[in-house]
Structure formats: C-alpha cells, structure tokens
Motif scaffolding. Structure first.
Motif, PDB file in Angstrom:
ATOM      1  N   PHE A  80       0.883  -1.142   0.033  1.00  0.00           N
ATOM      2  CA  PHE A  80       0.156  -0.037   0.060  1.00  0.00           C
ATOM      3  C   PHE A  80       0.969   1.331   0.085  1.00  0.00           C
ATOM      4  CE2 PHE A  80      -2.645  -3.390   1.904  1.00  0.00           C
ATOM      5  CZ  PHE A  80      -3.666  -3.198   1.437  1.00  0.00           C
ATOM      6  N   VAL A  81       0.436   2.313  -0.818  1.00  0.00           N
ATOM      7  CA  VAL A  81       1.393   3.612  -1.084  1.00  0.00           C
ATOM      8  C   VAL A  81       0.628   4.590  -0.768  1.00  0.00           C
ATOM      9  CG1 VAL A  81       2.892   4.666  -2.790  1.00  0.00           C
ATOM     10  CG2 VAL A  81       2.866   2.240  -2.739  1.00  0.00           C
ATOM     11  N   ASP A  82       1.028   5.688  -0.178  1.00  0.00           N
ATOM     12  CA  ASP A  82       0.465   6.892  -0.091  1.00  0.00           C
ATOM     13  C   ASP A  82       1.352   8.110   0.141  1.00  0.00           C
ATOM     14  OD1 ASP A  82      -1.852   8.670  -0.135  1.00  0.00           O
ATOM     15  OD2 ASP A  82      -2.663   8.184   1.777  1.00  0.00           O
ATOM     16  N   ALA A  83       0.851   8.903  -0.018  1.00  0.00           N
ATOM     17  CA  ALA A  83       1.793  10.495   0.210  1.00  0.00           C
ATOM     18  C   ALA A  83       0.684  11.582   0.754  1.00  0.00           C
ATOM     19  CB  ALA A  83       2.438  11.054  -1.166  1.00  0.00           C
ATOM     20  N   SER A  84       1.429  12.581   1.247  1.00  0.00           N
ATOM     21  CA  SER A  84       0.751  13.634   1.909  1.00  0.00           C
ATOM     22  C   SER A  84       1.624  15.032   1.735  1.00  0.00           C
ATOM     23  CB  SER A  84       0.223  13.694   3.445  1.00  0.00           C
ATOM     24  OG  SER A  84       1.453  13.468   4.363  1.00  0.00           O
ATOM     25  N   LEU A  85       1.144  16.072   2.163  1.00  0.00           N
ATOM     26  CA  LEU A  85       2.402  17.042   2.021  1.00  0.00           C
ATOM     27  C   LEU A  85       3.239  17.025   3.200  1.00  0.00           C
ATOM     28  CD1 LEU A  85      -0.336  19.838   0.988  1.00  0.00           C
ATOM     29  CD2 LEU A  85       0.995  18.485  -0.538  1.00  0.00           C
ATOM     30  N   ASP A  86       3.149  16.235   3.940  1.00  0.00           N
ATOM     31  CA  ASP A  86       4.071  16.045   5.072  1.00  0.00           C
ATOM     32  C   ASP A  86       5.178  14.968   4.720  1.00  0.00           C
ATOM     33  OD1 ASP A  86       2.908  18.028   6.714  1.00  0.00           O
ATOM     34  OD2 ASP A  86       1.403  16.497   7.182  1.00  0.00           O
ATOM     35  N   GLY A  87       4.728  13.906   4.286  1.00  0.00           N
ATOM     36  CA  GLY A  87       5.545  12.790   4.000  1.00  0.00           C
ATOM     37  C   GLY A  87       5.249  11.829   2.948  1.00  0.00           C
ATOM     38  N   TRP A  88       5.843  10.577   3.205  1.00  0.00           N
ATOM     39  CA  TRP A  88       5.195   9.459   2.462  1.00  0.00           C
ATOM     40  C   TRP A  88       5.202   8.269   3.251  1.00  0.00           C
ATOM     41  CZ3 TRP A  88       8.198   4.873   2.428  1.00  0.00           C
ATOM     42  CH2 TRP A  88       9.226   4.849   2.605  1.00  0.00           C
ATOM     43  N   GLY A  89       4.289   7.314   2.980  1.00  0.00           N
ATOM     44  CA  GLY A  89       3.923   6.025   3.873  1.00  0.00           C
ATOM     45  C   GLY A  89       3.635   4.688   3.118  1.00  0.00           C
ATOM     46  N   GLY A  90       4.082   3.708   3.767  1.00  0.00           N
ATOM     47  CA  GLY A  90       3.637   2.426   2.859  1.00  0.00           C
ATOM     48  C   GLY A  90       3.466   1.427   3.934  1.00  0.00           C
ATOM     49  N   VAL A  91       2.526   0.478   3.677  1.00  0.00           N
ATOM     50  CA  VAL A  91       2.495  -0.688   4.436  1.00  0.00           C
ATOM     51  C   VAL A  91       2.726  -1.931   3.505  1.00  0.00           C
ATOM     52  CG1 VAL A  91       0.518  -1.920   5.493  1.00  0.00           C
ATOM     53  CG2 VAL A  91       0.784   0.396   5.733  1.00  0.00           C
ATOM     54  N   VAL A  92       3.460  -2.710   3.985  1.00  0.00           N
ATOM     55  CA  VAL A  92       3.895  -3.863   3.331  1.00  0.00           C
ATOM     56  C   VAL A  92       3.526  -5.098   3.842  1.00  0.00           C
ATOM     57  CG1 VAL A  92       5.690  -5.281   2.013  1.00  0.00           C
ATOM     58  CG2 VAL A  92       5.800  -2.899   2.086  1.00  0.00           C
ATOM     59  N   VAL A  93       2.458  -5.933   2.931  1.00  0.00           N
ATOM     60  CA  VAL A  93       1.925  -7.137   3.853  1.00  0.00           C
ATOM     61  C   VAL A  93       2.354  -8.476   3.151  1.00  0.00           C
ATOM     62  CG1 VAL A  93      -0.377  -8.096   4.304  1.00  0.00           C
ATOM     63  CG2 VAL A  93      -0.099  -5.527   4.020  1.00  0.00           C
ATOM     64  N   ASN A  94       2.973  -9.375   3.882  1.00  0.00           N
ATOM     65  CA  ASN A  94       3.168 -10.977   3.490  1.00  0.00           C
ATOM     66  C   ASN A  94       1.811 -11.391   3.219  1.00  0.00           C
ATOM     67  OD1 ASN A  94       3.795 -13.641   3.257  1.00  0.00           O
ATOM     68  ND2 ASN A  94       5.948 -13.097   3.685  1.00  0.00           N
ATOM     69  N   VAL A  95       1.547 -11.833   2.054  1.00  0.00           N
ATOM     70  CA  VAL A  95       0.060 -12.366   1.804  1.00  0.00           C
ATOM     71  C   VAL A  95      -0.123 -13.761   2.602  1.00  0.00           C
ATOM     72  CG1 VAL A  95      -1.461 -13.323   0.151  1.00  0.00           C
ATOM     73  CG2 VAL A  95      -0.314 -11.081  -0.415  1.00  0.00           C
ATOM     74  N   ALA A  96       1.088 -14.426   2.549  1.00  0.00           N
ATOM     75  CA  ALA A  96       1.029 -15.909   3.292  1.00  0.00           C
ATOM     76  C   ALA A  96       1.039 -15.914   4.650  1.00  0.00           C
ATOM     77  CB  ALA A  96       2.389 -16.719   2.713  1.00  0.00           C
ATOM     78  N   THR A  97       1.833 -14.905   5.326  1.00  0.00           N
ATOM     79  CA  THR A  97       1.935 -14.857   6.834  1.00  0.00           C
ATOM     80  C   THR A  97       0.982 -13.860   7.610  1.00  0.00           C
ATOM     81  OG1 THR A  97       3.769 -13.304   6.844  1.00  0.00           O
ATOM     82  CG2 THR A  97       4.179 -15.786   6.586  1.00  0.00           C
ATOM     83  N   ASN A  98       0.578 -12.821   6.661  1.00  0.00           N
ATOM     84  CA  ASN A  98      -0.156 -11.661   7.012  1.00  0.00           C
ATOM     85  C   ASN A  98       0.732 -10.647   8.050  1.00  0.00           C
ATOM     86  OD1 ASN A  98      -2.679 -12.433   5.767  1.00  0.00           O
ATOM     87  ND2 ASN A  98      -3.363 -13.478   7.422  1.00  0.00           N
ATOM     88  N   ALA A  99       1.888 -10.907   7.885  1.00  0.00           N
ATOM     89  CA  ALA A  99       2.976 -10.139   8.624  1.00  0.00           C
ATOM     90  C   ALA A  99       2.875  -8.635   7.907  1.00  0.00           C
ATOM     91  CB  ALA A  99       4.215 -10.600   8.386  1.00  0.00           C
ATOM     92  N   ILE A 100       2.909  -7.722   8.766  1.00  0.00           N
ATOM     93  CA  ILE A 100       2.944  -6.173   8.189  1.00  0.00           C
ATOM     94  C   ILE A 100       4.188  -5.339   8.527  1.00  0.00           C
ATOM     95  CG2 ILE A 100       1.426  -4.134   8.400  1.00  0.00           C
ATOM     96  CD1 ILE A 100      -0.912  -5.702   8.877  1.00  0.00           C
ATOM     97  N   GLU A 101       4.745  -4.636   7.544  1.00  0.00           N
ATOM     98  CA  GLU A 101       5.968  -3.873   7.874  1.00  0.00           C
ATOM     99  C   GLU A 101       5.350  -2.405   7.357  1.00  0.00           C
ATOM    100  OE1 GLU A 101      10.451  -2.921   6.115  1.00  0.00           O
ATOM    101  OE2 GLU A 101       9.268  -4.588   5.288  1.00  0.00           O
ATOM    102  N   VAL A 102       5.680  -1.369   8.192  1.00  0.00           N
ATOM    103  CA  VAL A 102       5.247  -0.093   8.087  1.00  0.00           C
ATOM    104  C   VAL A 102       6.518   0.539   7.743  1.00  0.00           C
ATOM    105  CG1 VAL A 102       3.908   1.863   9.053  1.00  0.00           C
ATOM    106  CG2 VAL A 102       3.305  -0.347   9.672  1.00  0.00           C
ATOM    107  N   LEU A 103       6.238   1.418   6.577  1.00  0.00           N
ATOM    108  CA  LEU A 103       7.105   2.456   6.096  1.00  0.00           C
ATOM    109  C   LEU A 103       6.847   3.664   6.217  1.00  0.00           C
ATOM    110  CD1 LEU A 103       8.022   0.255   2.798  1.00  0.00           C
ATOM    111  CD2 LEU A 103       9.161  -0.144   5.048  1.00  0.00           C
ATOM    112  N   GLY A 104       7.701   4.545   6.155  1.00  0.00           N
ATOM    113  CA  GLY A 104       7.379   6.081   6.020  1.00  0.00           C
ATOM    114  C   GLY A 104       8.684   7.013   6.346  1.00  0.00           C
ATOM    115  N   SER A 105       8.333   8.117   5.549  1.00  0.00           N
ATOM    116  CA  SER A 105       9.715   9.349   6.228  1.00  0.00           C
ATOM    117  C   SER A 105       9.108  10.514   5.802  1.00  0.00           C
ATOM    118  CB  SER A 105      10.701   9.116   5.487  1.00  0.00           C
ATOM    119  OG  SER A 105      11.846  10.091   5.892  1.00  0.00           O
TER     120      SER A 105
END
Length: 513
Positions: free
Chosen positions: A364-389
């Motif tokens: 998942f990808v998104d941007a605002s005027l403040d920064g960028w964000g991402g959510v990476v989901v492993n479909v097999a394990t449902n593990a979630i990693e959150v990204l952003g800066s």
C-alpha cells in the motif's frame, strides 16, 4: 453483408446505439457552402475506375450534398505495398462531432489482451472486405460523392474509411458476427468460459480446443448466412501459434511477442531513423508502433522520455495543422539516439512469458504534503511492515501527484530479492500514478515519470510481475504513516491499519481494478 440479419441478433442496448450511429452516418445532411477551398480535391481517374470495377463506386451526375476529400495512402499488406482508398467526409464528420457524437469502440490497451495466451488454443478471423462489406443505402449515396482528375463525378456504394462513424459501425457488426456477449442477445452469445476479442474487423477466440472449435464452426456458419467472407491468410482454427493485433501468440509456451510483420516494419524504421530525417507522418506512425510493441514485450516507454515527448509534440502539431504530413522532420542527435535505442530494445525482446503468478506481497502506497507512507503485507503470513518518512524542503515544493510517485518508488524499493521471480500487488489511491504505472510513462512531469519508471524497473530487475490497483483514500492503510512519523504510531493506529488491510484482502471494501 446482411446488416438486417446481424441487427436482429444484437441485444437491446447495442441495437439502439447501432441504429443511432447508422442514422448519423447515412441520414445526416451538411451545408457545403463554407468549404469551397476543398472542392478541387480529386482522385486519379484510374483509381476511380478501379473502384468502379470492384463495385465500390459508381458514376454520378454531379456534386452531392456534402464535400468530401478522396485520396490514397501506401501501406504494406501481406509483404507487398498497396494503395488504400480513403474518402475523408470532413464536412459530415465535423457536423456529427458538433452534434455531440463520441465513438464507442471499446478497444483496450494491448496489455489487457495478453492473459488469453494461457488458454489451450485460439482461432482468428479477419473480414476480407472490411468496411466495403457494408453497403451505403441508395438514398444516402449522394453524401459520399467525389470527383476525379478527368472531371468526372463518382459516388461510393460501400462504407468508406474516413467517416467518423465507420469504425464504430464496423466494430459493432464484427462483434455481432463473433457472438460477443456484450453485443448480442444471450441465445446468440458464445459461452462465458470462452474469451472473445474483436478489433474493428478482426476476431479472436481463446479457450479450450473443444469450445474454440465449436465457436469457430458457429461463426463460420453465421458468416455464410450474413454474406461475410474471411481473409484466408489470417484464418487460423484452434491453433496454438498465430498472430493477432500485432502480437505473436504462443499458447503452448504461454509466451507473447511482437508479430513478424510488426518486427519487419520496426527494422525498416530503425534504418530510416539512422538517416537523421523522417516525414512527419512516418514519425507519427513510428510512435504508434513503438507504444504498441513496448506494451507487448514489457519495455517501459518512460525510459525514452524525451523521444516520447518529441513524438507527442509532433503529433499535436499535426493535429493542429501546424505541420504537413509529408513535411521532412530533422531529428536532433539526442532524439535520434533515443529512438534507435527504443527500437532496439523492442526488437531485442521479441518474446516474453505471460505468467499467472500469485502475488506474494501487497504494498500500500500513499503520500501527503508532510511525507510518504507504505504498508507492506506478506500475503502468506499476514505479517505487516510499516514504512514512511518526511519530505525534504525541496520535495515539499513538488505537486502532490509527483509526491505520490516518489512514494510509489520508495515503497516498491523495499521489495527485496527474497521475492525474486514472484508477483506483487501495489495499491495506490492516486489515479494518476496508477495510470502512469500501467502506461509506463508520463509526459506531464519528468519527476513523476522517472519515479514510477524507477520503481517498475526495480521490480523488473528482480523478475517480479506487478499489478497496480486503486483504493479509496479512506481505506488506504498507508495514509496514516504518510502523515505521522512511523515511530509515533500508537497501538491503536496499528490496529486500525491492520483492519484496513484485512478489509482489502477479504474484499470488504470498494476497489477499482
């Protein structure tokens, strides 16, 4: 062609639209007083007599109710050059378009057709007479008159290329002959398990051998009834290897490539590009070929940004009448090199597999005027990693669409070689980025173009196939990390994001593919 027979097979929606388009084509009248400058456009007499010999034109007593421009173009067909006749009904076209007409010819981007190569086999059919298979009603032939250089008047008896409604009429009739479920009554439609594609006057079925053979038998029987004949050179029945819409289809290996005919044209084009000059119309045609071929073999056209921008500007100048079609265009050294590189890249990728891969990651990808964000989901394990800066001061001056593209690039860059050879679904809430990712280029912004192309190139370098989908902003879990630093996210925030992810993966929210 027996148009009344085919019309009876159309479903209600198609028939109403067809009748309206037929009326626009053959029932319209125009005022010829304003176009005297083009009355002297004439066809060579020998070409007019050839049309008469084939029953396409007949002699007329004088000018008709509309001013038309007759001309011929040279094209390659089945390995030989030939002249194609076009009657540009520009007055009728202008009047019809001013009345609000928009053609409805649902031709998709070529990439939308490629998954059909996973079927067991395919069959193709191509109308032998094409547009000339449609007879112009006697009462309307006065609107299709032209003059030759011997000062004789002629009128067409068959539907010409050059009329704004002709492609839609032809496509609808072809789809009806094919039994396309979107065009015909249910009792006349091919089985829903069979893939049927129509492209103006071309038909392709793909599916199991049994279904393809049955559909082909039915369409051949209907063609005989409706007085439709096929080009034998383009007729294939239940074949695992054939050419259709410029694509070489290999069902046995699940591979597609550019057709031999298209490859031959591009090889000739590169020699002309090397001379440093081409006609305006030749460059416009080259641009269309390159875009089509690039989509077939997966070449990112955004990597040739300045060449693409040059071709777009030239096309716009042609459309505005600022350049003549036969005008010689000198190529700068940079554009010449890029065009050569682009053609070589396409010709060097003659065949590629179309793999049916199950996505291992959803990003998942998104941007605002403040920064960028991402959510990476492993479909097999449902593990979630959150990204952003956060954005830098310089980046904050960019347009939001450009920021969304940078977010796309940075989130996709998180995909590692651990997923090499797999597939990824990237989810965005920005339709501009989605469109650029699908086309592989953007001429409005080099920042946007380069960011998306770099992201796609990263995945291509790992042999990862990608699909890009759209989700409403309210349902995008990457929205929050684009606004709030990842280190500041609370457990409640993470729970809300996980809920949005589950809603997406289980199909509980509205998505547009």
């Amino acid at each position: 062609m027996d148009v009344p027979l085919l019309r009876e097979r159309m479903n209600d929606v198609t028939r109403i639209r067809f009748d309206e388009t037929w009326r626009r084509t053959f029932g319209a009248t125009t005022d010829t007083a304003a176009s005297t400058a083009r009355r002297d456009s004439r066809l060579q007499a020998r070409h007019a007599h050839e049309l008469e010999a084939h029953g396409i034109a007949r002699r007329a007593r004088g000018p008709g109710s509309s001013v038309n421009v007759p001309f011929t173009v040279i094209e390659e067909k089945e390995g030989a050059l030939r002249q194609r006749f076009i009657l540009w009904t520009f007055e009728a076209n202008n009047a019809i378009e001013a009345d609000g007409y928009k053609a409805s010819v649902p031709l998709e981007h070529v990439s939308k057709y490629l998954s059909a190569v996973h079927a067991e086999c395919g069959s193709t059919r191509d109308f032998r007479c094409g547009f000339y298979g449609v007879a112009i009603p006697h009462s309307a032939r006065g609107s299709f008159r032209f003059r030759d250089d011997a000062d004789e008047w002629w009128e067409l008896t068959r539907l010409p290329m050059g009329h704004t409604c002709a492609p839609e009429l032809m496509h609808t009739l072809t789809s009806t002959v094919a039994g396309h479920p979107d065009f015909v009554k249910q009792e006349h439609a091919v089985p829903s398990t069979l893939t049927v594609h129509t492209w103006v006057d071309n038909i392709r079925y793909a599916g199991s051998r049994k279904e393809v053979l049955e559909a082909t038998r039915i369409v051949d029987d209907l063609a005989a009834q409706a007085k439709v004949t096929w080009k034998q050179a383009d007729t294939r029945t239940a074949s695992s290897r054939y050419e259709f819409i410029g694509v070489d289809w290999d069902h046995s290996k699940n591979k597609v490539g550019i057709s031999a005919k298209l490859a031959k044209k591009l090889a000739r084009d590169v020699e002309e590009v090397r001379t440093g000059a081409m006609s305006a119309s030749g460059l416009e045609t080259l641009g269309g070929r390159l875009l089509h071929a690039s989509a077939i073999v997966g070449v990112f056209v955004g990597e040739y940004y300045f060449a693409l921008k040059f071709l777009r500007r030239l096309t716009n100048a042609l459309n505005r009448g600022e350049k003549a079609v036969d005008q010689t265009i000198r190529l700068s050294g940079g554009v010449q090199r890029l065009l050569e590189m682009w053609i070589r890249a396409v010709l060097g990728s003659r065949s590629m597999p179309v793999e049916a891969r199950v996505p291992a990651l959803t990003v998942f990808v998104d941007a605002s005027l403040d920064g960028w964000g991402g959510v990476v989901v492993n479909v097999a394990t449902n593990a979630i990693e959150v990204l952003g800066s956060r954005w830098s001061r310089k980046e904050k001056r960019l347009h939001i669409n450009e920021l969304e593209a940078l977010a796309f690039e940075r989130c996709v860059a998180s995909v590692t070689s651990a997923h090499e050879g797999g597939a990824v679904t990237v989810v965005v809430d920005n339709t501009t980025v989605q469109g650029v990712a699908r086309k592989g280029s953007c001429l409005r912004s080099q920042v946007l173009n380069d960011a998306v192309v770099k992201g796609l190139a990263h995945l291509r370098g790992l042999n990862i196939s990608v699909s890009v989908r759209w989700v409403k902003s309210a349902g995008n879990p990457a929205d929050l990390p684009s606004r709030v630093p990842v280190s500041a996210l609370t457990d409640a925030n993470l729970a809300d994001m996980a809920l949005a992810v589950r809603s997406f993966l289980t199909g509980d929210m509205g998505l547009v593919v």
